[in-house]
Every structure is written in C-alpha cells, then in structure tokens.
Design a protein around this motif. Structure first.
Motif, PDB file in Angstrom:
ATOM      1  N   THR A 326       7.073   0.198   3.485  1.00 30.72           N
ATOM      2  CA  THR A 326       7.652   1.474   3.047  1.00 30.72           C
ATOM      3  C   THR A 326       6.587   2.390   2.446  1.00 30.72           C
ATOM      4  OG1 THR A 326       8.320   0.370   1.013  1.00 30.72           O
ATOM      5  CG2 THR A 326      10.026   0.689   2.665  1.00 30.72           C
ATOM      6  N   ASP A 327       5.401   1.844   2.209  1.00 28.96           N
ATOM      7  CA  ASP A 327       4.303   2.694   1.722  1.00 28.96           C
ATOM      8  C   ASP A 327       3.930   3.757   2.745  1.00 28.96           C
ATOM      9  OD1 ASP A 327       4.007   1.636  -0.760  1.00 28.96           O
ATOM     10  OD2 ASP A 327       2.418   0.237  -0.228  1.00 28.96           O
ATOM     11  N   ILE A 328       4.325   3.523   3.984  1.00 22.06           N
ATOM     12  CA  ILE A 328       3.999   4.498   5.025  1.00 22.06           C
ATOM     13  C   ILE A 328       4.736   5.813   4.778  1.00 22.06           C
ATOM     14  CG2 ILE A 328       5.795   4.004   6.744  1.00 22.06           C
ATOM     15  CD1 ILE A 328       3.518   4.036   8.827  1.00 22.06           C
ATOM     16  N   LEU A 329       5.751   5.764   3.924  1.00 25.28           N
ATOM     17  CA  LEU A 329       6.482   7.003   3.610  1.00 25.28           C
ATOM     18  C   LEU A 329       5.803   7.798   2.505  1.00 25.28           C
ATOM     19  CD1 LEU A 329      10.187   5.817   3.842  1.00 25.28           C
ATOM     20  CD2 LEU A 329       8.874   7.120   5.481  1.00 25.28           C
ATOM     21  N   LYS A 330       4.794   7.228   1.902  1.00 25.00           N
ATOM     22  CA  LYS A 330       4.044   8.008   0.910  1.00 25.00           C
ATOM     23  C   LYS A 330       3.228   9.054   1.668  1.00 25.00           C
ATOM     24  CE  LYS A 330       3.898   4.666  -2.804  1.00 25.00           C
ATOM     25  NZ  LYS A 330       4.638   3.515  -2.301  1.00 25.00           N
ATOM     26  N   PRO A 331       2.997  10.200   1.054  1.00 25.10           N
ATOM     27  CA  PRO A 331       2.346  11.288   1.780  1.00 25.10           C
ATOM     28  C   PRO A 331       1.060  10.847   2.470  1.00 25.10           C
ATOM     29  CG  PRO A 331       3.127  12.069  -0.324  1.00 25.10           C
ATOM     30  CD  PRO A 331       3.373  10.595  -0.313  1.00 25.10           C
ATOM     31  N   GLY A 332       0.982  11.137   3.750  1.00 23.95           N
ATOM     32  CA  GLY A 332      -0.161  10.735   4.563  1.00 23.95           C
ATOM     33  C   GLY A 332       0.321  10.558   5.993  1.00 23.95           C
ATOM     34  N   ARG A 333      -0.601  10.679   6.950  1.00 21.79           N
ATOM     35  CA  ARG A 333      -0.195  10.540   8.337  1.00 21.79           C
ATOM     36  C   ARG A 333      -0.112   9.071   8.724  1.00 21.79           C
ATOM     37  NH1 ARG A 333      -3.989  13.632  12.057  1.00 21.79           N
ATOM     38  NH2 ARG A 333      -5.503  12.632  10.704  1.00 21.79           N
ATOM     39  N   ARG A 334       0.729   8.772   9.695  1.00 22.45           N
ATOM     40  CA  ARG A 334       0.931   7.393  10.132  1.00 22.45           C
ATOM     41  C   ARG A 334      -0.390   6.745  10.559  1.00 22.45           C
ATOM     42  NH1 ARG A 334       5.142   4.229  12.158  1.00 22.45           N
ATOM     43  NH2 ARG A 334       6.543   5.859  11.490  1.00 22.45           N
ATOM     44  N   GLU A 335      -1.150   7.462  11.386  1.00 23.22           N
ATOM     45  CA  GLU A 335      -2.400   6.864  11.884  1.00 23.22           C
ATOM     46  C   GLU A 335      -3.399   6.659  10.745  1.00 23.22           C
ATOM     47  OE1 GLU A 335      -0.815   9.465  13.020  1.00 23.22           O
ATOM     48  OE2 GLU A 335      -2.121  11.161  13.536  1.00 23.22           O
ATOM     49  N   ASP A 336      -3.358   7.558   9.754  1.00 22.69           N
ATOM     50  CA  ASP A 336      -4.247   7.392   8.595  1.00 22.69           C
ATOM     51  C   ASP A 336      -3.860   6.135   7.807  1.00 22.69           C
ATOM     52  OD1 ASP A 336      -5.609   9.617   9.239  1.00 22.69           O
ATOM     53  OD2 ASP A 336      -4.551  10.946   7.850  1.00 22.69           O
ATOM     54  N   PHE A 337      -2.555   5.909   7.698  1.00 23.71           N
ATOM     55  CA  PHE A 337      -2.073   4.733   6.968  1.00 23.71           C
ATOM     56  C   PHE A 337      -2.632   3.461   7.596  1.00 23.71           C
ATOM     57  CE2 PHE A 337       1.190   1.364   6.633  1.00 23.71           C
ATOM     58  CZ  PHE A 337       1.254   1.228   5.264  1.00 23.71           C
ATOM     59  N   PHE A 338      -2.534   3.376   8.915  1.00 26.16           N
ATOM     60  CA  PHE A 338      -3.026   2.167   9.578  1.00 26.16           C
ATOM     61  C   PHE A 338      -4.548   2.068   9.506  1.00 26.16           C
ATOM     62  CE2 PHE A 338       1.212   2.265  11.505  1.00 26.16           C
ATOM     63  CZ  PHE A 338       1.585   0.964  11.253  1.00 26.16           C
ATOM     64  N   ARG A 339      -5.206   3.216   9.611  1.00 28.09           N
ATOM     65  CA  ARG A 339      -6.664   3.203   9.507  1.00 28.09           C
ATOM     66  C   ARG A 339      -7.075   2.726   8.110  1.00 28.09           C
ATOM     67  NH1 ARG A 339      -9.371   8.794  10.564  1.00 28.09           N
ATOM     68  NH2 ARG A 339      -8.728   9.053   8.417  1.00 28.09           N
ATOM     69  N   GLU A 340      -6.390   3.243   7.102  1.00 27.92           N
ATOM     70  CA  GLU A 340      -6.715   2.856   5.727  1.00 27.92           C
ATOM     71  C   GLU A 340      -6.420   1.371   5.494  1.00 27.92           C
ATOM     72  OE1 GLU A 340      -4.315   5.645   3.603  1.00 27.92           O
ATOM     73  OE2 GLU A 340      -5.566   7.317   4.216  1.00 27.92           O
ATOM     74  N   MET A 341      -5.285   0.898   6.028  1.00 25.98           N
ATOM     75  CA  MET A 341      -4.950  -0.523   5.856  1.00 25.98           C
ATOM     76  C   MET A 341      -5.986  -1.410   6.546  1.00 25.98           C
ATOM     77  SD  MET A 341      -2.475  -1.351   3.995  1.00 25.98           S
ATOM     78  CE  MET A 341      -1.687  -0.211   2.893  1.00 25.98           C
ATOM     79  N   GLY A 342      -6.389  -0.995   7.747  1.00 28.03           N
ATOM     80  CA  GLY A 342      -7.410  -1.751   8.480  1.00 28.03           C
ATOM     81  C   GLY A 342      -8.707  -1.815   7.698  1.00 28.03           C
ATOM     82  N   LEU A 343      -9.073  -0.682   7.117  1.00 27.26           N
ATOM     83  CA  LEU A 343     -10.301  -0.635   6.333  1.00 27.26           C
ATOM     84  C   LEU A 343     -10.186  -1.519   5.085  1.00 27.26           C
ATOM     85  CD1 LEU A 343     -13.089   0.667   6.207  1.00 27.26           C
ATOM     86  CD2 LEU A 343     -12.102   2.549   4.913  1.00 27.26           C
TER      87      LEU A 343
END
Lengths: 462, 237
Positions: A326-343
């Motif tokens: 549900t953190d994906i609903l925090k302001p930010g783009r979907r692809e950025d969320f996954f990129r940040e998680m990957g990093l």
C-alpha cells in the motif's frame, strides 16, 4: 534485571532467532546431512552433535510456528483475515518426527536412550527459548551447536560419556519432559499481554517483565553512552528519526533511505554470519576436504550461508510486501516506486554481503589466521564466484516462488543456493568454468527476478 | 469536464478462473459520500483495490480524479486517502513513528489535525503497532489516511472493528470531512445503520456487478423500506 541496557542485550537471542528463522528448517536438515560427511571419521563412534543441533533448530522452527498459531491475533479478530491452519503445525510436527530416522542414520549405531535424552532436552530448551526468549534456555542449543563443531574434542567425549550413563539419561528425559510441559503450558496460556508475546525485537528494552515500564528506557536515551548503545541495539528507530526529517530534499537517495528506515535488524544478518561462520571456519580448518571433492567445496556450509545472505536480504522485502504494497499509494509514480524498492534491495544486499565479508576476514584473522593465505588464493576466488552466482540465483528463485507460498520458498532456499556449488563439483575447477557456471546461474536468477516482477510484483499488489 | 471523481466503466477482474468483477459501472460525484454495500465475496474490496490502482483491471477502466487508476500521478496520489480492509503496519514502529514516517511522504500533512485525532480517539502514541488492538490499529489507519486532508477518501470497511464510541466519532469525522461538500468519500461496509447516517448515495454490489446505484433517498422512496430491508430485498431478488 533492572539495567535497561542489559534488557536490550537480552533480546538479542530472540532477534537473532528471528533473523535465522527462515533458514532454520532447511539448515537443520543440511546440518544433519552435511556434518556427518564432514566429520566422517567420527561417524558411528559417538553422537554427532551437529546433527543433533540441527534437530534442535528444527524443533525451534516447530515451536515458533506453534507460537504463531496460538498468537494469531489478526486471524482471530480481524474479519476476513486468513488464519494459520493448525494442520500446518501438525505437518511440521510430523516432519520433525520423521526426521528422526535421518538423525539416527547420521549418528550411526548410537544407543537409543542417550540419543532420546539429548533430543528431548534440546527440544525442550528450543521450545522454551521460543516461548520466553530467555538467555538461559538459549544456552543449551548454543552449547550443543558449538560443541558439535569442535569435532573430536575432549569436551564432546566427556559429555557423551556422561549422557550414555542410564541414570543420567533418564534424569535428563524426566527433566526435559517437565521442562517441555512447563513451556507448553506457557505457550497455551499466552496472551497479547504476556511477556513473551511479541515475536521479534519489538520490545527492545521492554520485553523483560522486571524492567516494567518504558520510562526507564526514556531515561536511557538521555544518557549519551547508553543512547549510543541503544542506537546500535534499536537501529531502526534511530534511522527512522534521521530518515524522516521534514524538509529534506525528495530525491532518489533520500526516498530510498526513507523506505529502508523501516527495516529492522540490519545487524542480525551480520551477527548470524558471525555466529555460524566462525565455527564453520574452524571446522573447515580441522577437516577441510570432502573425499574426492574440490578444495573449495570444503567451504560448502560457509558458502551456502554467504549465498543465502543476499537471498534473505531480498526475502525480508518480499515478506514485508503485504505492508509495503500500500506504500505505492504514497505520492510518487508507480515505476519510481519499483525502481526505489529495487535500489533498496540492492543497497541492503551489498551492505550485508560486504559486511559479512569484512566480518569473515576479521574473524578468520582472529580465530584461524593460518587459513588467511588461502582466502586470497585461487580456491577462494573460485568459491566466491560460485557463491555470488548462487546468491543471484537464489534471490531470483525466492522472488519467483514467492508467488506460490512462503514456506515453499523458505524450504527451497538452501538447496537452491547450493545448486551452483554442487554444479561446480561436477566440473573441473578452472577459473573460466567457474565464471561460466556462476554467470549462467546469475543470468537465470536475473531472468527469474524479471519474470517475477512482470508477472507478480507489477500486477496484484493488494 | 466531468464532475465525477471516481469512474469505473465496465470493470472486469478475475483471479485465475474466478470472475470477481463482471463489468462494474459506477460513478462517484464530487462531494458525495457513497456507501458500497454487498455481501461477503460480492467484490467490494476487489473493486476498491482496482479503483486505487492496487489491482490491475482485466477489462474496462477505472479513473480517479481524472487519472487512470493504474498510473496515478504523484499529485493525484497526494489527494487520495485509503484505508485497506486488512491493515498491516511494521509491528516494531510506535504510533508516533508511523505518523512521522507517513507524514514524511506528504507535502500537505496536517499535524494539528493528526494530533487532535490521536488525542480525541485516545490512541496511545508511544505504543508499538504490533501491540495495538485491532480497533486501535484501525483508528491509526484512519488517522494516517485523513491527516493529509485528501480530496478523496476511500475506506474499506473502516468501522468494522471500532467500538461504539470510536464508531460514533469516526462517523462524525466523516461528516466533518465531507461537510462543505468539497471532499468525496467512498466506503464499503456491512453496517447499514452507519451508512444511513453519513452516506448520501449508495451502490449495491452483487456477484461482481453493481445492481443499484444512486441517492439513498431515492432508494428508500422506491422501496418504501429502510436501507437494511432494501438491501436484503435486492439481495434475494
């Protein structure tokens, strides 16, 4: 225990146990299987304490699961929340019992009575350790663990001789039975208010009943020396404070730092390596060769653990997915969320693996300085290459299989991480071959990670 | 430009062979408080997850505040508050840590509102999330969802675990938030009494389809029954 710093320290076994938990099941079987091979000269002469300690670890897993079933608050109270079925605990118990023949095979023609006494004792202590997470109950499994890895030591001989005496064996069985009943009673009566309720590291400096309130802990924070210690013992809170500073720039690095600030126990994995790898190194020094095997395979337990560090780091994120999704609903783009998680996963993996490598180097220098030259040798280079391939492969497999069921993943993790190492044993130990095999496994691992991302991570987050 | 804040058009969703949503059409006008009713397994949670972009629709389209739900912009996300049905927090975090962590993502976080709700709802700010009761957890989730003053608030069975006092306070909060008609609220619930108190519109979901959607008053007028009886009648129809 009135000293809050000691109260903090006393939670470390449980935090460690938590860090180890996913590995315990397969690790137990691994120890049962591998240790007799490595200590083949002692096979059939007396107890193989490595196998028994593996059994103890597995007992801990069963006990931990039982505790989870008993304390499944969400399952009991929250509408629609899935409950942990009791059948799983039953199956785990059956596996535990079924593992007995494996153990008997491992220890060879050992007398049944002392063997039962030791297993009973270790199981009771593991159960109590899980239920109450006290130092005292952790002593026995740890003792067996360490004596097991000493090989043909005089200590092990003395312990064996004592346990083989029928009166002592029967006394141990009686004592263990009472202890187990006591721990079982504690478990069955456990509520959310019980001192041992919180599973892991949730109660730094709070879990001990005699400590009482959080007021003392707050006082500790005002003491600079103790505050520094607490920052080590409770790093997540400390990092959270720094990472969520309002007004900080919102770039990729600060966002990753913020995501990572909620991860607890960053030191648990490193300490796990310290605890397990030290005796393994020691053992390797004493009996370094598998008959007919490659030299680097003598480091199998160590390499497996090393490969698993990366996989488990990724697994921590995967296990948190229900919370993080549900953190994906925090302001930010979907692809950025996954990129940040990957990093975040990459940073944590790099940190844990590098940290473990440094720890091992220091440890080796202190405990077994004679083994240091081979660390820089071709054998060690090949071993590191193999372990690295295994790490990427096991991480990919873990994430991919997580679509199915977590226990399946956990069960498969160790053999998966070992696969490249076993593959290597079937080849000639040349550097190009090692690189080729490791790269092959790494590519498969990356492919699995990408496929998991495409099929599972991107789609249904809820 | 449409004044519908949430638009679901022909939404389909299936899990394997199980078809959960079968062409759902639903619009939520700006400033309305919409109650989503349905029996267990009707697809309420799945529809809500599709609406906020947690699930990808198999067919049709979901739009929220003009954005496609699957690719919401950061600005749109900052205008959405969401409380899931199953709430999970990092158990080691204290309530104040949770607030601090969540607040750090939102530029428009209202600390005064957050502090007031925590006080009014008697949420223990120093307690760790893992030791909170289910009701307390739900309260915390609601606080975290409303403290950035979202334009759209979506709640999946938000009052299920609240005690009577907290439920009353929660409903009052909903009324306060929706008060000036600026904010839009969609919530699923089984508690028709709650819904009657705060909602002005109702949508009924049955077997993955919206069987009725409109003003609450219209429903009552049509059926000459109260909401619960109307719902039961529709279900058995």
């Amino acid at each position: 225990m009135r000293n809050p710093a000691l109260a903090v320290a006393s939670t470390i076994p449980q935090r460690l146990f938590s860090g180890l938990r996913p590995a315990l099941g397969p690790l137990a079987f691994l120890m049962m299987g591998v240790n007799p091979l490595l200590n083949s000269q002692s096979h059939g002469q007396h107890f193989n304490y490595g196998a028994i300690s593996g059994f103890a670890l597995f007992a801990g897993v069963v006990a931990f699961h039982a505790k989870q079933v008993v304390l499944d608050t969400k399952g009991r109270l929250l509408p629609g929340a899935p409950r942990i079925p009791l059948a799983v605990a039953g199956i785990m118990l059956l596996i535990y019992l079924a593992a007995m023949p494996l153990l008997v095979h491992a220890v060879g023609p050992a007398p049944l009575l002392p063997l039962t006494a030791v297993i009973w004792l270790v199981t009771a202590s593991a159960l109590h350790f899980v239920v109450r997470s006290s130092w005292l109950s952790a002593v026995l499994p740890l003792l067996f663990f360490f004596t097991a890895l000493k090989g043909d030591s005089a200590l092990q001989m003395r312990v064996t001789a004592a346990v083989e005496t029928p009166p002592i064996a029967w006394s141990l069985i009686a004592f263990s039975s009472a202890w187990m009943m006591y721990a079982g009673r504690l478990l069955s009566r456990m509520t959310e208010e019980s001192p041992g309720y919180q599973p892991i590291g949730l109660r730094q400096a709070r879990w001990n009943r005699s400590l009482g309130s959080t007021g003392e802990v707050n006082q500790v924070w005002r003491d600079p020396t103790r505050a520094r210690w607490l920052a080590f013992a409770a790093p997540a809170e400390h990092r959270l404070q720094r990472a969520t500073h309002r007004g900080a720039s919102d770039n990729l690095w600060t966002r990753c730092r913020r995501w990572r600030s909620v991860n607890q126990r960053p030191y648990a994995i490193a300490v796990m390596v310290l605890l397990i790898s030290a005796p393994n190194l020691w053992m390797t020094r004493n009996s370094p060769r598998l008959p007919g095997g490659l030299p680097q395979l003598s480091l199998m337990p160590l390499l497996t653990l090393f490969a698993l560090i990366g996989a488990f780091t990724g697994l921590i994120y995967a296990q948190q997915w229900q919370i993080r999704s549900t953190d994906i609903l925090k302001p930010g783009r979907r692809e950025d969320f996954f990129r940040e998680m990957g990093l975040c996963v990459a940073i944590d993996m790099a940190r844990n693996v590098l940290g473990a490598a440094v720890l091992l180097a220091v440890l080796t220098a202190l405990v077994a300085p004679a083994s240091l030259p081979p660390l820089c040798s071709r054998h060690m280079l090949l071993a590191v290459i193999m372990a690295s391939g295994g790490m990427v492969f096991s991480l990919g497999s873990v994430v991919w299989f997580l679509r199915l069921r977590l226990p399946v993943v956990v069960g498969m993790c160790t053999p998966i991480a070992q696969l490249p190492l076993f593959m290597m044993s079937a080849t000639t130990a040349s550097l190009p071959t090692a690189l080729l095999v490791a790269a092959g496994f790494a590519v498969i691992g990356l492919g699995l990670t990408y496929d998991a991302y495409r099929r599972w991570l991107v789609t249904d987050l809820g | 430009m449409t004044d519908d804040v949430i638009v679901a058009a022909g939404v389909e969703k299936r899990f394997g062979r199980t078809e959960v949503l079968r062409g759902v059409d639903l619009t939520v006008p700006r400033g309305s408080v919409v109650g989503l009713l349905g029996t267990n397994g009707a697809g309420k949670t799945t529809l809500i997850k599709c609406m906020v972009g947690l699930l990808r629709v198999a067919g049709g389209q979901c739009r929220i505040l003009g954005d496609d739900a699957w690719s919401l912009s950061p600005e749109t996300k900052a205008r959405i508050g969401y409380v899931p049905q199953v709430i999970s927090f990092f158990p080691w975090m204290r309530v104040r840590d949770l607030v601090r962590y969540t607040a750090s993502f939102y530029p428009n976080w209202n600390e005064e509102l957050c502090g007031r709700l925590i006080r009014d709802w008697e949420i223990p700010a120093d307690q760790r999330a893992g030791t909170l009761s289910v009701g307390q957890t739900q309260k915390v989730a609601i606080v975290l969802a409303v403290a950035h003053e979202p334009d759209v608030l979506i709640l999946d069975e938000p009052a299920a675990a609240l005690d009577p006092l907290a439920r009353r306070q929660f409903l009052q909060l909903i009324i306060d938030i929706a008060g000036p008609g600026q904010r839009t609220i969609l919530f699923s619930t089984h508690l028709t009494a709650d819904l009657e108190r705060v909602a002005d519109r109702v949508a009924v979901l049955k077997s993955g389809q919206v069987t009725w959607s409109g003003l609450l008053e219209d429903l009552k007028e049509q059926t000459h029954l109260n909401l619960e009886e109307s719902f039961l009648e529709m279900h058995h129809a």
